[in-house]
Design an enzyme around this catalytic site. Sequence first.
Site, PDB file in Angstrom:
ATOM      1  N   CYS A 173       0.815  -1.204   0.000  1.00  6.42           N
ATOM      2  CA  CYS A 173       0.000   0.000   0.000  1.00  6.42           C
ATOM      3  C   CYS A 173       0.851   1.257   0.000  1.00  6.42           C
ATOM      4  O   CYS A 173       2.077   1.202   0.021  1.00  6.42           O
ATOM      5  CB  CYS A 173      -0.899   0.014   1.240  1.00  6.42           C
ATOM      6  N   ARG A 195      -4.733   1.157  -1.015  1.00  6.66           N
ATOM      7  CA  ARG A 195      -4.559  -0.273  -0.785  1.00  6.66           C
ATOM      8  C   ARG A 195      -4.346  -1.059  -2.076  1.00  6.66           C
ATOM      9  O   ARG A 195      -5.105  -0.906  -3.037  1.00  6.66           O
ATOM     10  CB  ARG A 195      -5.778  -0.838  -0.055  1.00  6.66           C
ATOM     11  N   LEU A 196      -3.305  -1.879  -2.050  1.00  8.82           N
ATOM     12  CA  LEU A 196      -3.128  -2.938  -3.038  1.00  8.82           C
ATOM     13  C   LEU A 196      -3.451  -4.237  -2.319  1.00  8.82           C
ATOM     14  O   LEU A 196      -2.728  -4.656  -1.416  1.00  8.82           O
ATOM     15  CB  LEU A 196      -1.682  -2.957  -3.559  1.00  8.82           C
ATOM     16  N   ILE A 244      -3.596  -7.851  -1.249  1.00  6.23           N
ATOM     17  CA  ILE A 244      -2.774  -9.044  -1.418  1.00  6.23           C
ATOM     18  C   ILE A 244      -3.274 -10.180  -0.531  1.00  6.23           C
ATOM     19  O   ILE A 244      -3.399 -11.316  -0.966  1.00  6.23           O
ATOM     20  CB  ILE A 244      -1.298  -8.747  -1.075  1.00  6.23           C
ATOM     21  N   GLU A 248       3.818  -6.461   4.460  1.00  4.43           N
ATOM     22  CA  GLU A 248       3.301  -7.813   4.653  1.00  4.43           C
ATOM     23  C   GLU A 248       3.961  -8.416   5.890  1.00  4.43           C
ATOM     24  O   GLU A 248       5.183  -8.375   6.020  1.00  4.43           O
ATOM     25  CB  GLU A 248       3.615  -8.713   3.448  1.00  4.43           C
ATOM     26  N   ASP A 285      -3.619  -9.316   7.582  1.00  5.58           N
ATOM     27  CA  ASP A 285      -2.492  -9.166   8.502  1.00  5.58           C
ATOM     28  C   ASP A 285      -2.522  -7.807   9.186  1.00  5.58           C
ATOM     29  O   ASP A 285      -1.935  -7.614  10.255  1.00  5.58           O
ATOM     30  CB  ASP A 285      -1.161  -9.394   7.793  1.00  5.58           C
ATOM     31  N   ILE A 328      13.691 -10.185 -18.409  1.00  7.73           N
ATOM     32  CA  ILE A 328      13.714  -9.184 -19.458  1.00  7.73           C
ATOM     33  C   ILE A 328      15.062  -9.249 -20.166  1.00  7.73           C
ATOM     34  O   ILE A 328      16.096  -9.459 -19.533  1.00  7.73           O
ATOM     35  CB  ILE A 328      13.455  -7.772 -18.889  1.00  7.73           C
ATOM     36  N   SER A 375      11.812 -11.006  -5.424  1.00  8.52           N
ATOM     37  CA  SER A 375      13.019 -10.428  -6.006  1.00  8.52           C
ATOM     38  C   SER A 375      14.195 -10.810  -5.110  1.00  8.52           C
ATOM     39  O   SER A 375      14.105 -10.668  -3.896  1.00  8.52           O
ATOM     40  CB  SER A 375      12.886  -8.907  -6.110  1.00  8.52           C
TER      41      SER A 375
END
Length: 614
Positions: A2, A50-51, A53, A76, A99, A289, A362
């Site tokens: 977020c 907010r994203l 998840i 998270e 969470d 990529i 990542s």
Amino acid sequence: MCGIVGVFDTKKRTTLEHLRSMTDSISHRGPDDSGEYVDGSGRLLFGHQRLSIIDLSSSGHQPMSVGRFTITYNGEIYNFKEIKEELKQSGINFKGGSDTEVLLQAWQKWGEASVKKLRGMFAFAIWDAKEEKLFLYRDRMGVKPLYYYLCDGLFIFASEIKAILHHPRVKRELDQDALALFLELGYIPAPHSIFRHIRKLRPAHFLTVDSLLRVEERAYWDINSVASGVGESEEAVLQNLQKLLVESCNLRMIADVPVGVFLSGGIDSSLVTALLKQGGHDNVSTFTIGFTDHTYDESSYARKIATYLGTRHHELICTPEEAKDIIPQLSHIYDEPFADDSAIPTYLLAKFARKEVTAALSADGGDEVFGGYERYNTTNRLYQKFGRSPLPSALGKLLPASVGGKWRLAADLLSAKNNLPGTYAVLRRYFRDTDIDRLILGASSRRATDLYRELDIRGKEREIIERLERIDSLSYLPDDVLVKVDRATMAVGLEGREPLLDHKLIEYVNGIPYHIKHKIPGQKYLLRQLLYKMLPPELVDRPKKGFGVPLGDWLRSDLKNYLDKYLDPALVRQGGVLSADFVAKEKEKFLSGKSSFNRVWNLVVFQMWYEAWM
């Protein structure tokens, strides 16, 4: 994942419209939902983007309140289920499965001690309405960002600087020390920002702000923390390490949305992908990529590893034109001058992955945690060589400034004799101290040598390579590498997750005997040994390559217009920040092949940023 914003305004002049403008400016960080909270006193306001998840329902809506506490949170907590179960056993009931609710209930029960239970990445603010006190926390390794502003009875915090700048009373004043550090390093280290009144909360630190806007900052964790029970044999270390890595990767696959992996074909990302396979994830989506310029294209390595591991592989081959199109956006994505050219392919990769997944693992941090940079060996070698030199260090300062190349480097190393942070700064910086004095028109007193010396204080009793790892882990990693990944991913609404930066893993690695961890210095020996068990040697043993683009070539050809525009003497003089004569000479040296592209690129990036924000 977020974007968060908050204002503590003692003069009560911040309106809901101001808050919404600030929150809207970072809507890319959370395109799924937004929310706001205003305390009854009218002095405290929270905003949230907010994203979704975990728990995609409205029960995860923020800001969220429980009793006297209200939270706005970005991040998270990967072990939230275990914490939730512990809270349930003490009689606490939950409305949803987020969470966020777990974190807030944990705070209500345990207060500040609850943070020690958290395993994840986070930046959050909690308002205690009864005590009229604000708490702000940032995760241990600095995966998630948190900026704050304090001036004239106004305290503001946000995930990105642009949100702070949207407040009408914020002063935009250049920080000369931050500028000097940027020109030397290509990024701005915490606690500085390019703006005088805006600061970065450092990793593993928290702030408390009381009703009189008295601010106190403290650390709650130390990067030198060591776990107990580290195995003494190499075999035991590898077994324990593999177990921790599998656990860390599995935790970061917890989500109610699709999760993928950035796969470059290097040691770190290949290991993360292989460990997921070993952890029972048989349908992993990997993303890589590549470029039509084969000098910078690593996609073939990633393709071979994906084929061997059987992942659902996605590959994007970009033209130079696609990469160049990103450059005008950099100032708005990063808000500060940021000269790491790998930001360009990182953004393209994130944008590509976002078409299929909402979160991606990542593998950043492997070089800093496991000693994977060859520059550590180089620094060690030169430090030993010049430290034993019979020549006095003062002799290095007598060489004329006009002398360049190896003689200038040797003189600088001699000046830093018996000073490890100074030696490392000499090898890492793009501009020398005397360059900075002539380049910046205003006074600046902060230098990379000072920064490195401060970060090295607690590590003097450690081996040289461990001390260099610490310096990078406290500066280059959070303020360059993780900034790059956070802004690039969040600019397209993608969550980046970092399994190699789990604090339990780092505590374990800190306790591994030096002769095991650095059996072959600069080669990430332990990670390689693990990877040999999962991949054929020919897929593991290849030269290390950076994740970049041929920016130097571009700046001498079809991107030369950037040099002509942003380094134009009239424009530089109009800004009144840099010496137009010095800048003109740097441009000339670069075009004649007498200096690397990094110096002029740093200057171009600053000028682009100055035009966009000042």
